[in-house]
Write a protein that holds these residues in place. Structure first.
Motif, PDB file in Angstrom:
ATOM      1  N   LYS A  22     -15.642  13.477  27.724  1.00 36.46           N
ATOM      2  CA  LYS A  22     -15.640  14.175  26.449  1.00 36.46           C
ATOM      3  C   LYS A  22     -15.540  15.673  26.712  1.00 36.46           C
ATOM      4  O   LYS A  22     -16.270  16.215  27.551  1.00 36.46           O
ATOM      5  N   THR A  36      -9.158  10.989  20.623  1.00 32.64           N
ATOM      6  CA  THR A  36      -9.832  11.275  19.352  1.00 32.64           C
ATOM      7  C   THR A  36     -10.277  12.726  19.310  1.00 32.64           C
ATOM      8  O   THR A  36     -11.038  13.175  20.178  1.00 32.64           O
ATOM      9  N   TYR A  37      -9.775  13.444  18.309  1.00 34.07           N
ATOM     10  CA  TYR A  37     -10.143  14.843  18.073  1.00 34.07           C
ATOM     11  C   TYR A  37     -11.099  14.902  16.883  1.00 34.07           C
ATOM     12  O   TYR A  37     -10.822  14.321  15.835  1.00 34.07           O
ATOM     13  N   GLN A  38     -12.187  15.640  17.019  1.00 36.58           N
ATOM     14  CA  GLN A  38     -13.118  15.854  15.921  1.00 36.58           C
ATOM     15  C   GLN A  38     -13.020  17.317  15.485  1.00 36.58           C
ATOM     16  O   GLN A  38     -13.160  18.233  16.305  1.00 36.58           O
ATOM     17  N   PRO A  48     -10.574  21.904  17.615  1.00 36.13           N
ATOM     18  CA  PRO A  48     -11.474  20.753  17.532  1.00 36.13           C
ATOM     19  C   PRO A  48     -12.813  21.072  18.185  1.00 36.13           C
ATOM     20  O   PRO A  48     -12.892  21.880  19.112  1.00 36.13           O
ATOM     21  N   SER A  90     -14.656  18.585  19.557  1.00 34.84           N
ATOM     22  CA  SER A  90     -14.713  17.717  20.732  1.00 34.84           C
ATOM     23  C   SER A  90     -13.456  16.871  20.810  1.00 34.84           C
ATOM     24  O   SER A  90     -12.788  16.634  19.792  1.00 34.84           O
ATOM     25  N   ILE A  91     -13.137  16.438  22.034  1.00 39.80           N
ATOM     26  CA  ILE A  91     -11.970  15.600  22.286  1.00 39.80           C
ATOM     27  C   ILE A  91     -12.377  14.523  23.294  1.00 39.80           C
ATOM     28  O   ILE A  91     -12.963  14.843  24.337  1.00 39.80           O
ATOM     29  N   PRO A 134     -15.297  17.767   7.376  1.00 40.47           N
ATOM     30  CA  PRO A 134     -14.881  17.419   8.744  1.00 40.47           C
ATOM     31  C   PRO A 134     -13.849  16.289   8.721  1.00 40.47           C
ATOM     32  O   PRO A 134     -13.827  15.461   7.807  1.00 40.47           O
ATOM     33  N   VAL A 135     -12.988  16.280   9.725  1.00 46.76           N
ATOM     34  CA  VAL A 135     -11.927  15.278   9.774  1.00 46.76           C
ATOM     35  C   VAL A 135     -11.711  14.828  11.215  1.00 46.76           C
ATOM     36  O   VAL A 135     -11.973  15.584  12.162  1.00 46.76           O
ATOM     37  N   LYS A 136     -11.242  13.602  11.362  1.00 48.55           N
ATOM     38  CA  LYS A 136     -10.965  13.026  12.676  1.00 48.55           C
ATOM     39  C   LYS A 136      -9.470  12.734  12.787  1.00 48.55           C
ATOM     40  O   LYS A 136      -8.878  12.175  11.873  1.00 48.55           O
ATOM     41  N   ILE A 174      -6.700  10.876  15.366  1.00 50.06           N
ATOM     42  CA  ILE A 174      -6.614   9.960  16.509  1.00 50.06           C
ATOM     43  C   ILE A 174      -5.149   9.793  16.924  1.00 50.06           C
ATOM     44  O   ILE A 174      -4.292   9.492  16.088  1.00 50.06           O
TER      45      ILE A 174
END
Length: 210
Positions: free
Chosen positions: A170, A44-46, A22, A24-25, A55-57, A59
């Protein structure tokens, strides 16, 4: 809960969506202390684009903090409870499954029934069971589905959520150096320094010369 069941609950998304590291987390939690896990968390992982995949999220919810109810779920049905479940939201529909993704279903059920006659043929190998799979691999057979090349990055991704929970900040992760780049104090949870004296204990001794 994240360190316990996270690899089971997020395995399907990690594999099917070809997720890796990821970018960011972030975590929302109840109060955090050094002795116990929080009573609830939402992590939440980006993830960045992967080739042709956008891109995907992802949660994660625990401690009774359930995700919003999907608008296409029938009024007399509920999202999986007890030990948890999964919801996968796409551009053209939503898939709901239990925590192990053993029987994923498109919702509503009427849409699932429409899909069944035109579903693609099964092409992916089925597991004979994780114990048999492990034994066969030990004997030189095919690598298990959750071999270390897959399970290592999956576990790394899941546990980064605990860094976000622990710090309340973050997290920006560098997978090459295996370090948090924006919250240096978080790196003390990534790798521990060995206790003094153990280096000498484990140092390989050269045999005496004759």
């Amino acid at each position: 809960a994240l360190g316990d069941i996270g690899c089971h609950a997020m395995d399907a998304a990690f594999w099917a969506l070809k997720l890796t590291h990821p970018t960011s987390i972030e975590a929302q939690t109840s109060p955090v202390n050094d002795e116990t896990a929080p009573s609830w968390s939402i992590v939440t992982y980006q993830f960045p684009a992967r080739g042709k995949l956008p891109p995907v999220k992802v949660i994660w919810h625990d401690g009774g903090k359930r995700p919003p109810r999907p608008k296409d779920l029938e009024p007399d049905r509920d999202i999986p409870g007890d030990i948890g479940g999964q919801l996968l939201f796409g551009d053209t529909g939503t898939i709901m499954a239990d925590v192990y993704c053993s029987s994923p279903r498109i919702i509503p059920e009427a849409k699932m029934r429409e899909f069944l006659p035109k579903r693609p043929p099964k092409t992916l190998p089925r597991s004979p069971g994780h114990m048999r799979e492990w034994i066969e691999a030990c004997k030189g057979g095919p690598a298990p589905g959750a071999n270390f090349d897959f399970a290592g990055p999956l576990t790394e991704m899941v546990l980064l959520g605990n860094l976000a929970v622990r710090t309340g900040q973050k997290i920006i992760w560098d997978p090459v150096s295996m370090k948090v780049t924006n919250v240096p104090e978080a790196n003390r949870y990534v790798r521990r320094e060995p206790r003094k004296g153990w280096e000498e204990f484990y140092r390989v001794k050269e045999p005496p010369k004759e």
